[in-house]
Design an enzyme around this catalytic site. Structure first.
Site, short mmCIF file in Angstrom:
data_model
loop_
_atom_site.label_atom_id
_atom_site.label_comp_id
_atom_site.label_asym_id
_atom_site.label_seq_id
_atom_site.Cartn_x
_atom_site.Cartn_y
_atom_site.Cartn_z
N ARG A 48 -11.63 12.28 10.75
CA ARG A 48 -10.51 11.45 10.30
C ARG A 48 -10.78 9.99 10.67
O ARG A 48 -10.54 9.09 9.90
CB ARG A 48 -9.18 11.92 10.91
CG ARG A 48 -8.03 11.11 10.35
CD ARG A 48 -6.64 11.31 10.97
NE ARG A 48 -6.40 12.51 11.70
CZ ARG A 48 -6.42 12.56 13.05
NH1 ARG A 48 -6.62 11.48 13.77
NH2 ARG A 48 -6.19 13.71 13.65
N TYR A 100 0.58 -5.33 -9.29
CA TYR A 100 0.30 -3.95 -9.70
C TYR A 100 1.58 -3.12 -9.44
O TYR A 100 2.20 -3.27 -8.37
CB TYR A 100 -0.86 -3.43 -8.85
CG TYR A 100 -1.11 -1.96 -9.01
CD1 TYR A 100 -1.62 -1.45 -10.20
CD2 TYR A 100 -0.82 -1.07 -7.98
CE1 TYR A 100 -1.84 -0.09 -10.34
CE2 TYR A 100 -1.04 0.29 -8.12
CZ TYR A 100 -1.55 0.77 -9.31
OH TYR A 100 -1.76 2.11 -9.45
N ASP A 172 -5.45 -8.87 -2.78
CA ASP A 172 -5.86 -7.67 -3.52
C ASP A 172 -6.91 -8.16 -4.52
O ASP A 172 -6.59 -8.81 -5.51
CB ASP A 172 -4.63 -7.06 -4.21
CG ASP A 172 -4.97 -5.85 -5.07
OD1 ASP A 172 -6.16 -5.67 -5.42
OD2 ASP A 172 -4.04 -5.09 -5.40
N LYS A 197 -11.44 1.34 -8.98
CA LYS A 197 -11.68 0.54 -10.19
C LYS A 197 -13.14 0.08 -10.26
O LYS A 197 -14.01 0.91 -10.35
CB LYS A 197 -10.68 -0.62 -10.23
CG LYS A 197 -9.23 -0.22 -9.86
CD LYS A 197 -8.60 0.75 -10.82
CE LYS A 197 -7.31 1.38 -10.31
NZ LYS A 197 -6.28 0.43 -9.86
C1 LIG Z 1 -5.12 0.52 -9.01
C2 LIG Z 1 -4.69 -0.64 -8.25
C3 LIG Z 1 -4.11 -0.50 -6.98
C4 LIG Z 1 -3.87 0.86 -6.34
O1 LIG Z 1 -5.05 1.52 -6.05
P1 LIG Z 1 -5.19 3.13 -6.08
O2 LIG Z 1 -6.64 3.33 -5.79
O3 LIG Z 1 -4.78 3.58 -7.44
O4 LIG Z 1 -4.29 3.66 -5.04
C5 LIG Z 1 -3.75 -1.66 -6.30
N1 LIG Z 1 -3.92 -2.87 -6.84
C6 LIG Z 1 -4.47 -3.05 -8.07
C7 LIG Z 1 -4.63 -4.41 -8.61
C8 LIG Z 1 -4.86 -1.94 -8.81
O5 LIG Z 1 -5.36 -2.11 -10.03
#
Ligand SMILES: *Cc1c(COP(=O)(O)O)cnc(C)c1O
Length: 383
Positions: A48, A100, A172, A197
């Protein structure tokens, strides 16, 4: 390590396995580790908290962000949540007004319940952030470019505001990827990624990451990472390490195809509005030029004179593009933000920031550009 991006993408955090010489990092499929005597172990106790495959990945992602410490999570949201756990009731956060959808949801539906207050402002104008700063402000959280209208926030300017006030500043960086933008270099304290992504890049893993430079901040985040346990397993870590080896090649191709798709759609008779930061008339173009290396593979369009029904018709008519949530994979995706990724945001809130019913977001993949353009043309022709 002074190496350049492509070299780091392939090698950072990885070395031949000491027991066998295996060139690729093994999938250490183990939950626990042998101790010669209680407390006498080789740095690994329980998966973990630490696992060698995950550690290689974390070091690699940290290197790509020009950062020191990386932490991988079982999703982007788990990474986001871990940053929010640094806060206490009464603390305030200033964040963007077109986040998001999942970030908006975790802020308003989860952390507001724990007494944390969120201010949503247009981060394209740093003064909007300054206006909301007060003695309770602990965190500024931004996305740039934003999702799905690709607004730009000036990372360096906002980091100046955060530093003056002594508040944490998190970016982010999912949409840009570390190939296009490195927020730590511009003064951010924390970089967050939905690794799902571009970093993963193959739409086969859900994962998140944080990268920081400050040891004390890392220790605090690591505490929640280990204590709460939203960490990914070794198999997924391996898949992402493998995906990262082509991140620089994929990003070049995403940017090249993104540009061609944007140019094709600009002025198309069925397209009323287009969002792509590479256009000089995009309001964030100058900021994009300043802090990004290229303009990325995300393009959003508003269909001309189309209601929900016509928009659904176009969205469902693609043959090469796939209608699906997510972005950043090698395959091209179409998304209808109003009902898909941003469905959790109230209609009046999302429409205020341009997420209207006839908006379509395109994640341009790395297929042959001629096939992508032909597919766009035939799908737009159905209305
Ligand atoms: C997809 C996404 C998230 C969330 O990520 P997950 O891997 O789906 O939990 C956060 N911020 C942005 C800009 C995203 O495209």
């Amino acid at each position: 390590m002074g190496y350049k991006f492509g070299t780091k993408a392939i090698h950072a955090g990885q070395r031949p396995d000491p027991t066998t010489g295996a060139v690729m990092t093994p999938i250490y499929q183990t939950s626990t580790y042998w101790q010669a005597a209680p407390g006498d172990h080789q740095g690994y106790e329980y998966s973990r908290g630490t696992n060698p495959t995950r550690k290689a990945l974390e070091d690699c992602i940290a290197a790509l962000e020009n950062g020191i410490y990386g932490l991988a999570f079982s999703s982007g949201m788990a990474a986001t949540e871990t940053v929010l756990k640094l806060l206490k009731p009464g603390d305030e956060v200033i964040t963007g007004d077109d986040l998001y959808g999942g970030s908006y949801r975790i802020f308003t539906k989860v952390f507001e319940n724990y007494g944390i207050k969120f201010h949503f402002v247009d981060t394209a104008e740093p003064e909007r952030i300054t206006e909301k700063m007060n003695k309770n402000t602990r965190l500024i959280w931004i996305e740039t470019p934003t999702n799905p209208t690709l607004k730009l926030a000036d990372i360096e300017a906002i980091s100046g505001i955060a530093k003056t006030a002594g508040v944490l500043f998190a970016v982010d960086n999912t949409f840009a990827s570390p190939y296009l933008q490195n927020p730590l270099d511009l003064g951010a304290d924390i970089v967050m990624h939905s690794v799902t992504k571009y970093i993963g890049g193959h739409s086969d893993v859900v994962m998140g990451a944080l990268v920081v430079n400050d040891r004390e901040l890392y220790d605090k985040l690591f505490f929640y990472y280990n204590a709460c346990g939203g960490t990914p397993g070794p198999q997924d870590s391996f898949l992402v390490l493998r995906g990262i080896k082509t991140l620089h090649l994929r990003m070049k191709a995403h940017c090249e195809n993104g540009r061609k798709v944007a140019e094709f759609l600009k002025g198309h008779p069925k397209v009323a509005k287009i969002y792509w930061p590479g256009f000089e008339d995009h309001p964030g173009h100058a900021v994009a030029r300043k802090q990004m290396r290229d303009f990325g593979g995300m393009v959003s369009i508003v269909l001309r004179d189309a209601g929900l029904e016509e928009t659904f018709k176009v969205a469902s008519s693609f043959k090469v593009f796939t209608l699906a949530e997510s972005l950043g994979g090698v395959e091209s995706l179409i998304n209808h933000p109003a009902t898909m990724t941003h469905g959790s945001i109230p209609k009046e809130v999302r429409e205020r920031v341009g997420v209207v019913d006839n908006l379509i977001r395109i994640s341009v993949g790395v297929e042959d550009i001629d096939d992508l353009l032909a597919d766009l043309e035939q799908a737009l022709a159905v209305i």
